[in-house]
Scaffold this active site. Structure first.
Site, PDB file in Angstrom:
ATOM      1  N   TRP A 307       0.837  -1.205   0.000  1.00 35.08           N
ATOM      2  CA  TRP A 307       0.000   0.000   0.000  1.00 35.08           C
ATOM      3  C   TRP A 307       0.866   1.247   0.000  1.00 35.08           C
ATOM      4  O   TRP A 307       0.541   2.246  -0.635  1.00 35.08           O
ATOM      5  CB  TRP A 307      -0.927   0.004   1.210  1.00 35.08           C
ATOM      6  N   HIS A 308       1.993   1.181   0.698  1.00 34.14           N
ATOM      7  CA  HIS A 308       2.846   2.362   0.815  1.00 34.14           C
ATOM      8  C   HIS A 308       3.657   2.635  -0.450  1.00 34.14           C
ATOM      9  O   HIS A 308       4.072   3.784  -0.656  1.00 34.14           O
ATOM     10  CB  HIS A 308       3.790   2.208   2.010  1.00 34.14           C
ATOM     11  N   GLY A 309       3.873   1.656  -1.266  1.00 37.77           N
ATOM     12  CA  GLY A 309       4.621   1.933  -2.485  1.00 37.77           C
ATOM     13  C   GLY A 309       4.980   0.686  -3.257  1.00 37.77           C
ATOM     14  O   GLY A 309       5.014  -0.424  -2.711  1.00 37.77           O
ATOM     15  N   PHE A 444       2.553   8.370  -1.465  1.00 37.77           N
ATOM     16  CA  PHE A 444       1.987   7.055  -1.177  1.00 37.77           C
ATOM     17  C   PHE A 444       0.538   6.964  -1.620  1.00 37.77           C
ATOM     18  O   PHE A 444      -0.019   5.899  -1.613  1.00 37.77           O
ATOM     19  CB  PHE A 444       2.104   6.739   0.311  1.00 37.77           C
TER      20      PHE A 444
END
Length: 444
Positions: A307-309, A444
């Site tokens: 989800w963050h990258g 993000f």
């Protein structure tokens, strides 16, 4: 357009608030929708069409579930494929194809796509589950998705949390004052703490430096990302309060945690609760056998990392926390409960700081550079001591504001504005004179 900019503070926000106050209540949602779409279009004029498509698809899916419950699974599947498909295409397609040696052009990531994708998904899932009734107002639903206070960087707000306020809420001079107080607190964290820490972080590199400066750089980022995101979340909550919405808290002094498990109940609370409610618990949570529970943790933290990258460091970061939390659950929990709080606190800070090192290491060699500087280079020299002394006061203030001590002192004061107004003036002065004013979670 970021909250901590002159354009937002002195043009966009005053216009929005004045018009909102003058309009009859029945027109306020439409006005805030127009303002929010304008806010998003300022930074992403092209991707606003993707945003509108996401709104329409999920609005129709909700209505279909409402009026055709016998086929509600079809609507949920279509909504999920559309939302997750667009997120996959823009955020992960280039990462996957490049991993297999396929060269395609890398598209710019639409601002806030990770946040508003989760919001729209939670709406359709909750309507499917019968937890909330689908709205028949496209304006109300669109405002829920695109509301400018939390659109780009959260908190992640579920429809069930705000559906009543979309219909009827209090927004007047009293809520403006209450919300502005919260907003100023967040502005202080962002401009007067996060930005200087970001400047300090950029002073040195992890490679070819002393051990002290390597630790200094990592500590700077540890504070920067907290005050940056916590400050922005508090500003969003304050803006929501002005407009009559009560957004959930997103941070609860996570650096005072005595375990990593506790840390993740205090850091980015709305993201953690989203994954818990829509991934972890549906998989079975912890009410299963040990092997299955470990699998559930692995899936949840792999998705949290992604989800963050779209990079290997985020996958490693997610796996890192999966290992730590699993070890805490089945091995360390009883040990930590017997240790002094101070030892538990030190342990947690070290584990979290190493996590941030992985988090920022898009080039994984950065991790090696850090430990090489820490263990094979001289630990201290004249330059590193000079830099540390230069930023010592900032670190003391940062440590203090990582705890709830300032909040307890602030709450005891009879009049708080005599503190907030000077801080606001100082923050504006720093915005005007400074050039470093990023927001880390935009990417993000």
């Amino acid at each position: 357009m970021v909250f901590s900019s002159n354009l937002f503070l002195f043009y966009f926000l005053p216009i929005v608030l004045i018009v909102n106050l003058l309009l009859p209540k029945r027109y306020r949602n439409l006005w805030l929708l127009i303002a929010s779409l304008s806010f998003y279009a300022w930074g992403e004029p092209i991707y606003i069409f993707l945003m509108l498509a996401t709104i329409i698809v999920n609005f129709i899916a909700g209505l279909y579930i409402k009026y055709h419950p016998e086929n509600k699974k079809v609507a949920l599947i279509i909504s999920s494929i559309f939302c997750l498909g667009t997120l996959f295409f823009f955020k992960y397609m280039h990462f996957i194809t490049s991993t297999f040696g396929i060269n395609i052009a890398k598209l710019a990531l639409p601002l806030g796509i990770s946040f508003y994708t989760f919001q729209t998904l939670s709406y359709t899932i909750d309507v499917y589950r019968g937890r909330v009734e689908a709205t028949s107002s496209l304006v109300d639903f669109a405002l829920y998705v695109v509301s400018f206070p939390q659109l780009i960087a959260g908190p992640i707000v579920k429809y069930i949390d705000v559906h009543k306020e979309l219909k009827d809420r209090k927004s007047d001079l009293e809520t403006y004052a209450d919300g502005f107080e919260i907003f100023l607190q967040g502005l202080f964290l962002k401009v007067l703490l996060a930005n200087p820490m970001g400047d300090a972080f950029n002073l040195v590199e992890f490679s070819n430096t002393t051990g002290l400066l390597a630790l200094f750089k990592l500590a700077c980022y540890t504070f920067q990302i907290y005050f940056d995101f916590a400050g922005y979340s508090k500003m969003a909550i304050g803006l929501g309060k002005m407009l009559g919405f009560n957004f959930p808290e997103n941070f609860n002094y996570p650096y005072t945690s005595k375990s990593v498990t506790e840390f993740w109940t205090r850091w980015h609370i709305t993201l953690s609760s989203w994954f818990k409610e829509y991934v972890y618990i549906p998989l079975g949570g912890n009410r299963v056998k040990i092997g299955r529970h470990i699998f559930n943790l692995l899936v949840t933290w792999t998705l949290t990392g992604l989800w963050h990258g779209a990079n290997f460091n985020f996958l490693i970061w997610g796996f890192y926390y999966f290992l730590i939390l699993t070890i805490e659950k089945y091995i360390l929990k009883s040990i930590l409960n017997k240790l002094p709080n101070f030892i538990c606190f030190i342990y947690t800070i070290i584990v979290v700081a190493i996590g941030w090192l992985i988090f920022i290491a898009e080039d994984l060699s950065i991790i090696g550079d850090f430990f090489k500087s820490l263990f094979t280079s001289p630990f201290i020299d004249g330059r590193s001591l000079s830099i540390l002394l230069q930023y010592l006061l900032l670190f003391i203030i940062a440590i203090l504001f990582s705890t709830d001590i300032p909040k307890r002192i602030y709450n005891r004061l009879k009049s708080s504005y005599f503190l907030l107004i000077p801080l606001f003036i100082l923050a504006v002065a720093m915005i005007v004179t400074g050039s470093f004013n990023p927001f880390l979670y935009f990417r993000f």
